[in-house]
Structures are given as C-alpha cells and as structure tokens.
Design a protein around this motif. Structure first.
Motif, PDB file in Angstrom:
ATOM      1  N   UNK A  22      58.738  59.071  28.559  1.00  0.00           N
ATOM      2  CA  UNK A  22      58.893  59.571  29.923  1.00  0.00           C
ATOM      3  C   UNK A  22      58.027  59.136  30.852  1.00  0.00           C
ATOM      4  N   UNK A  23      57.649  57.881  30.586  1.00  0.00           N
ATOM      5  CA  UNK A  23      56.691  57.340  31.716  1.00  0.00           C
ATOM      6  C   UNK A  23      57.412  56.112  32.632  1.00  0.00           C
ATOM      7  N   UNK A  24      57.514  56.513  33.847  1.00  0.00           N
ATOM      8  CA  UNK A  24      58.064  55.544  34.594  1.00  0.00           C
ATOM      9  C   UNK A  24      57.016  55.035  35.739  1.00  0.00           C
ATOM     10  N   UNK A  25      55.632  55.302  35.466  1.00  0.00           N
ATOM     11  CA  UNK A  25      54.554  54.885  36.327  1.00  0.00           C
ATOM     12  C   UNK A  25      54.086  53.479  35.707  1.00  0.00           C
ATOM     13  N   UNK A  26      52.940  52.971  36.586  1.00  0.00           N
ATOM     14  CA  UNK A  26      52.483  51.767  36.309  1.00  0.00           C
ATOM     15  C   UNK A  26      51.647  51.398  34.999  1.00  0.00           C
ATOM     16  N   UNK A  27      51.443  52.925  34.227  1.00  0.00           N
ATOM     17  CA  UNK A  27      50.737  52.778  33.222  1.00  0.00           C
ATOM     18  C   UNK A  27      51.611  52.615  31.891  1.00  0.00           C
ATOM     19  N   UNK A  28      52.929  52.630  31.999  1.00  0.00           N
ATOM     20  CA  UNK A  28      53.710  52.369  31.002  1.00  0.00           C
ATOM     21  C   UNK A  28      53.692  51.073  30.212  1.00  0.00           C
ATOM     22  N   UNK A  29      53.684  50.007  30.829  1.00  0.00           N
ATOM     23  CA  UNK A  29      53.771  48.503  30.216  1.00  0.00           C
ATOM     24  C   UNK A  29      52.409  48.309  29.578  1.00  0.00           C
ATOM     25  N   UNK A  30      51.243  48.963  29.897  1.00  0.00           N
ATOM     26  CA  UNK A  30      50.176  48.583  28.997  1.00  0.00           C
ATOM     27  C   UNK A  30      50.161  49.517  27.617  1.00  0.00           C
ATOM     28  N   UNK A  31      50.501  50.684  28.056  1.00  0.00           N
ATOM     29  CA  UNK A  31      50.827  51.639  26.776  1.00  0.00           C
ATOM     30  C   UNK A  31      51.924  51.285  25.843  1.00  0.00           C
ATOM     31  N   UNK A  32      52.844  50.783  26.313  1.00  0.00           N
ATOM     32  CA  UNK A  32      53.966  49.954  25.433  1.00  0.00           C
ATOM     33  C   UNK A  32      53.533  48.731  24.665  1.00  0.00           C
ATOM     34  N   UNK A  33      52.620  47.912  25.188  1.00  0.00           N
ATOM     35  CA  UNK A  33      52.106  46.858  24.549  1.00  0.00           C
ATOM     36  C   UNK A  33      51.269  47.243  23.391  1.00  0.00           C
ATOM     37  N   UNK A  34      50.554  48.341  23.775  1.00  0.00           N
ATOM     38  CA  UNK A  34      49.456  48.940  22.602  1.00  0.00           C
ATOM     39  C   UNK A  34      50.291  49.317  21.617  1.00  0.00           C
ATOM     40  N   UNK A  35      51.309  50.119  21.711  1.00  0.00           N
ATOM     41  CA  UNK A  35      52.214  50.660  20.654  1.00  0.00           C
ATOM     42  C   UNK A  35      52.914  49.542  20.123  1.00  0.00           C
ATOM     43  N   UNK A  36      53.261  48.644  20.810  1.00  0.00           N
ATOM     44  CA  UNK A  36      54.020  47.472  20.111  1.00  0.00           C
ATOM     45  C   UNK A  36      53.365  46.524  19.194  1.00  0.00           C
TER      46      UNK A  36
ATOM     47  N   UNK B 267      42.350  51.167  14.156  1.00  0.00           N
ATOM     48  CA  UNK B 267      43.639  52.262  14.045  1.00  0.00           C
ATOM     49  C   UNK B 267      44.280  52.372  15.432  1.00  0.00           C
ATOM     50  N   UNK B 268      45.147  53.111  15.340  1.00  0.00           N
ATOM     51  CA  UNK B 268      46.067  53.351  16.390  1.00  0.00           C
ATOM     52  C   UNK B 268      45.078  54.377  17.341  1.00  0.00           C
ATOM     53  N   UNK B 269      44.477  55.222  16.810  1.00  0.00           N
ATOM     54  CA  UNK B 269      43.850  56.042  17.391  1.00  0.00           C
ATOM     55  C   UNK B 269      42.768  55.506  18.167  1.00  0.00           C
ATOM     56  N   UNK B 270      41.875  54.800  17.514  1.00  0.00           N
ATOM     57  CA  UNK B 270      40.867  53.784  18.147  1.00  0.00           C
ATOM     58  C   UNK B 270      41.222  53.072  19.269  1.00  0.00           C
ATOM     59  N   UNK B 271      42.454  52.582  18.988  1.00  0.00           N
ATOM     60  CA  UNK B 271      43.106  51.590  19.972  1.00  0.00           C
ATOM     61  C   UNK B 271      43.308  52.307  21.300  1.00  0.00           C
ATOM     62  N   UNK B 272      43.865  53.471  20.974  1.00  0.00           N
ATOM     63  CA  UNK B 272      44.018  54.329  22.367  1.00  0.00           C
ATOM     64  C   UNK B 272      42.717  54.608  23.061  1.00  0.00           C
ATOM     65  N   UNK B 273      41.829  54.872  22.412  1.00  0.00           N
ATOM     66  CA  UNK B 273      40.489  55.415  22.814  1.00  0.00           C
ATOM     67  C   UNK B 273      39.848  54.186  23.772  1.00  0.00           C
TER      68      UNK B 273
ATOM     69  N   UNK C  25      46.822  59.858  26.285  1.00  0.00           N
ATOM     70  CA  UNK C  25      46.680  59.519  24.717  1.00  0.00           C
ATOM     71  C   UNK C  25      47.279  60.616  23.891  1.00  0.00           C
ATOM     72  N   UNK C  26      47.175  61.763  24.150  1.00  0.00           N
ATOM     73  CA  UNK C  26      47.852  62.841  23.042  1.00  0.00           C
ATOM     74  C   UNK C  26      49.605  62.599  23.431  1.00  0.00           C
ATOM     75  N   UNK C  27      49.793  62.568  24.453  1.00  0.00           N
ATOM     76  CA  UNK C  27      51.407  62.189  24.860  1.00  0.00           C
ATOM     77  C   UNK C  27      51.953  61.085  24.083  1.00  0.00           C
ATOM     78  N   UNK C  28      51.087  59.870  23.807  1.00  0.00           N
ATOM     79  CA  UNK C  28      51.546  58.860  23.405  1.00  0.00           C
ATOM     80  C   UNK C  28      51.530  58.972  21.851  1.00  0.00           C
ATOM     81  N   UNK C  29      50.632  59.999  21.482  1.00  0.00           N
ATOM     82  CA  UNK C  29      50.831  60.018  19.923  1.00  0.00           C
ATOM     83  C   UNK C  29      51.847  61.260  19.710  1.00  0.00           C
ATOM     84  N   UNK C  30      51.920  62.123  20.535  1.00  0.00           N
ATOM     85  CA  UNK C  30      53.245  63.033  20.125  1.00  0.00           C
ATOM     86  C   UNK C  30      54.226  62.371  19.903  1.00  0.00           C
ATOM     87  N   UNK C  31      54.770  61.239  20.976  1.00  0.00           N
ATOM     88  CA  UNK C  31      55.933  60.567  20.799  1.00  0.00           C
ATOM     89  C   UNK C  31      56.056  59.675  19.589  1.00  0.00           C
ATOM     90  N   UNK C  32      54.968  58.886  19.268  1.00  0.00           N
ATOM     91  CA  UNK C  32      54.774  57.818  18.196  1.00  0.00           C
ATOM     92  C   UNK C  32      55.194  58.552  17.142  1.00  0.00           C
TER      93      UNK C  32
END
Length: 418
Positions: free
Chosen positions: A99-113, A225-231, A246-253
C-alpha cells in the motif's frame, strides 16, 4: 475445465464477487467481463473491474497514475465497535509495502527482497523438504489409521508458516496462532463478514498487531533476522524506520509469506490430484512440479485480484475514469485472456508463454516473495507425490472455498487411499 461459450455467458447484472456462484467458478464471469465490459463499474463493491491482460498490466506498470494507496483498505466498512477494538490496540496500517506509493517504498522493498532472493530461496530448499517430510509423515500415519486425511490443515496451510518462521527468525508464537491471526486479517479486510463476525475478527487482528508491535520494539530480535533488519533500516531522509511502518511491513510479509502460499499449495495439490495421469509422474519427472505450479498460478492463482486508485482522471480500456476511482485488477481473469494465452481453459504444463501471467503483479510492486512461493509449492507437490503415491481425492468430496475479494483457494484437500 472449459469456460462456456459467450452465448451462454452469465448476465453481468447478477455478478456478486462474494457469491457462491462466482467463488465456485469465476471463469465464466471473468470471460464475460473481458469480452463485454473489460472496464466495468461494480455497484456491489463500488470498484471498477479491470479484466483484460493489457489493461491490468498497464495499471501495474504505472504506479504514479494508478496508486497502491487502497491496496489494504477494508472492503466491507468496519462498524464503530470493531474500530474501537482496533484503536485500543494501536492498530494502524502505515504505507509500507503493498500500500506504499511514497519514497520509502524502494528501500523497504530492497530490505524484504534480501530475505527472499533466489540464492536464499535455493538455500532454503532443504528446510522446505525437511518440514514437508515431517508433516507428510504425520499425514501418512493418519491415512494408515483411518484411510483418509485432509492435506489442507495438516500440510498445505502449516508448511509455509513453519518455513517462513525459520527463514525470518520468528519465535515467541506458535504456527497455529500465526495462521489464525493471518486468516482473521484476510477475512476482516478482504471479506464480507457480518458485523458480529467483524467484531470477533477485529479482536484477533488487534492481538496480531500488538504481538507485531512488541516483536518490532522489544530489541530481542536475533542479529541478521528480518526484525533486526527492520530495526536497523533507515528511511530516505536518514531517519530510523518508525514503528508503525515496521509493523505494517511485518503485517504484509507475514500474511503474504504464509497464508497466500498455503492457499497456492492447496490449489496445486487439489488440481494435480484431479488431473488424469499427473500424480504418478510428479515425484520423478524433472521440472514437472515447477511447470504445474506455474500453470496453476496462471489459471487459478490464490491472489485473484488487487486494488489500485487513480491519481487523476485517466482513460483505461476505452472508459474515462475520474480521479480517485477505485480499481479492482482481475489478476485471475488476465491469466486466461485469449489474446495472450492460447486455449487458456486448458491446463498445459510447460506452456511456453506461461510466465506472462500476472499472479505476482508486475513492476515496482511485484511480489518480492514470488520465488519462495513458487519453490515451496513445487517442493510440496513433488514431496507429497513421492511420500503419498497412492492417494486420490476423497470420493464425493465437496471442497469449501475461501471466497474473499482478493483470495480464493480450497479450504479442504481431503484424500483417501483407493
């Protein structure tokens, strides 16, 4: 599984996206939409249904004109009582991934990827095989004892949950609890539950959100871990990732990584068991399990639709849409578009153009867990065919279907020995 000719098409005025007829077999409706009204307003949901492959792809590849802001909004408005339950838990779905169309999306996507890239998925195959073998051993015992077994709760549903927990370093919660929370979230935000049911679901979603918040903020996550990387993640302005995002990212993943993959595995198993001559070949024929999974993704994907909202007035499929128009992209329908796939109603493993399907989306919001989902489903199918070579779909089996706006899959995969 052949769709009827268009002269026997169901009348679109009777279309109910949550109705039993559509949930049981959406293909006649999807065929009619593509042929007669490829961009059509649905009065039942207030959404514009987009069903042709070329139109769906155009929307997915232009997130500036077709924004993802509404991707996780509740389809059925929540009553005040349910909103209060969520508010007391601090629930909020900040823009994070889908649900993210802002400038924060690319970095979060790279983290998840990084947690789902091809090398990491390949390294996870032994984990998937180990968990699959363990679960199928239990299923085999049930078959030996009673002659029957339901592979949905005992295998398809729990396998991706356990794998995800190992890959992301998730602990402090049981797989059964995580599955219950995830399923409640899907039903609350993508279903049409009655008000009392919404209240029950909101309580479970609130529990999920509170657990996610504690997991993100307590500082106990294992290094790497994933949670440590988010932090440790930083936003484009250099600021740390806020807790809500961070919680929103976890919720979706957590939901996408286990609920929808479980739905895919259930669909893959059920259709494979129903295909004459297929099951006996899956254990040993190289590439067949992978090819079957891909064909299922094209024809019967677990994520059947996705939402977008127009950022400005735009023409799509010959229809003038106003700014703020809520779109529903019919991903399942696009996978059977005869302009793209020949004989789309036929299940053809090794179909040359199968990767043109849009089951995982396209563009900058394409599902980052696609490789893991494909691999888990193929390993699950091949391992089940090897461990349970003599099973068949249970006689007179009626499989109830999950029928949410964007998610569809069998809720039972009952099998027996001949």
């Amino acid at each position: 599984m052949t769709s009827p000719a268009l002269d026997a098409s169901p009348p679109l005025g009777l279309l109910d996206l949550f109705g039993d007829g559509f949930v049981r077999d959406p293909h006649p409706w999807l065929d009619t939409l593509r042929a007669q009204a490829p961009v059509r307003h649905d009065p039942g949901t207030g959404l514009w249904l987009v069903s042709r492959h070329q139109d769906v792809l155009r929307v997915l590849l232009d997130p500036d004109a077709f924004r993802p802001d509404n991707a996780q909004h509740a389809v059925t408005p929540l009553p005040v009582a349910a909103l209060r339950v969520l508010a007391r838990s601090g629930f909020r779905l900040a823009p994070a991934l889908a649900n993210n169309g802002t400038a924060s999306h690319p970095g979060l996507r790279r983290l998840v990827t990084r947690f789902f890239h091809a090398r990491r998925v390949a390294a996870a195959v032994p984990v998937i095989e180990r968990v699959a073998d363990e679960l199928l051993g239990t299923a085999q015992e049930q078959l030996d004892a009673s002659g029957g077994c339901d592979l949905f709760p005992s295998f398809a549903q729990i396998l991706p949950c356990r794998v995800l927990m190992e890959l992301l370093g998730i602990d402090g919660v049981s797989p059964a609890t995580l599955i219950r929370w995830s399923d409640a979230s899907l039903e609350l935000f993508w279903g049409r539950p009655a008000p009392q049911r919404q209240l029950e679901l909101a309580a479970l979603v609130a529990e999920f959100h509170q657990w996610l918040t504690r997991a993100v903020t307590d500082g106990a996550a294992s290094p790497g871990s994933f949670l440590a990387s988010l932090a440790a993640h930083r936003l484009p302005d250099g600021e740390p990732l806020d807790v809500h995002t961070a919680v929103g990212a976890c919720f979706f993943v957590f939901i996408a990584g286990q609920s929808t993959t479980g739905q895919l595995i259930a669909t893959v198993l059920r259709l494979a068991l129903a295909e004459p001559g297929l099951w006996s070949r899956l254990a040993d024929e190289p590439g067949l399990a992978e090819a079957w999974v891909e064909e299922v993704l094209r024809r019967e994907p677990p994520v059947t639709t996705w939402r977008r909202v127009t950022a400005r007035p735009v023409e799509l499929g010959g229809v003038e849409l106003p700014g703020g128009a809520q779109l529903l992209l019919m991903l399942m329908g696009s996978g059977s578009d005869p302009e793209v796939f020949s004989a789309p109603e036929d299940m053809c493993p090794h179909r040359a153009d199968v990767r043109r399907h849009l089951a995982f989306g396209a563009g900058r919001h394409r599902c980052p867990g696609a490789s893991l989902a494909r691999t888990e489903a193929a390993v699950a199918l091949r391992t089940a065919a090897r461990r349970l070579p003599d099973i068949r779909t249970a006689a007179a089996e009626y499989a109830p279907m999950l029928g949410l706006l964007s998610f569809r899959a069998p809720l039972r995969v009952a099998v027996e020995r001949p």
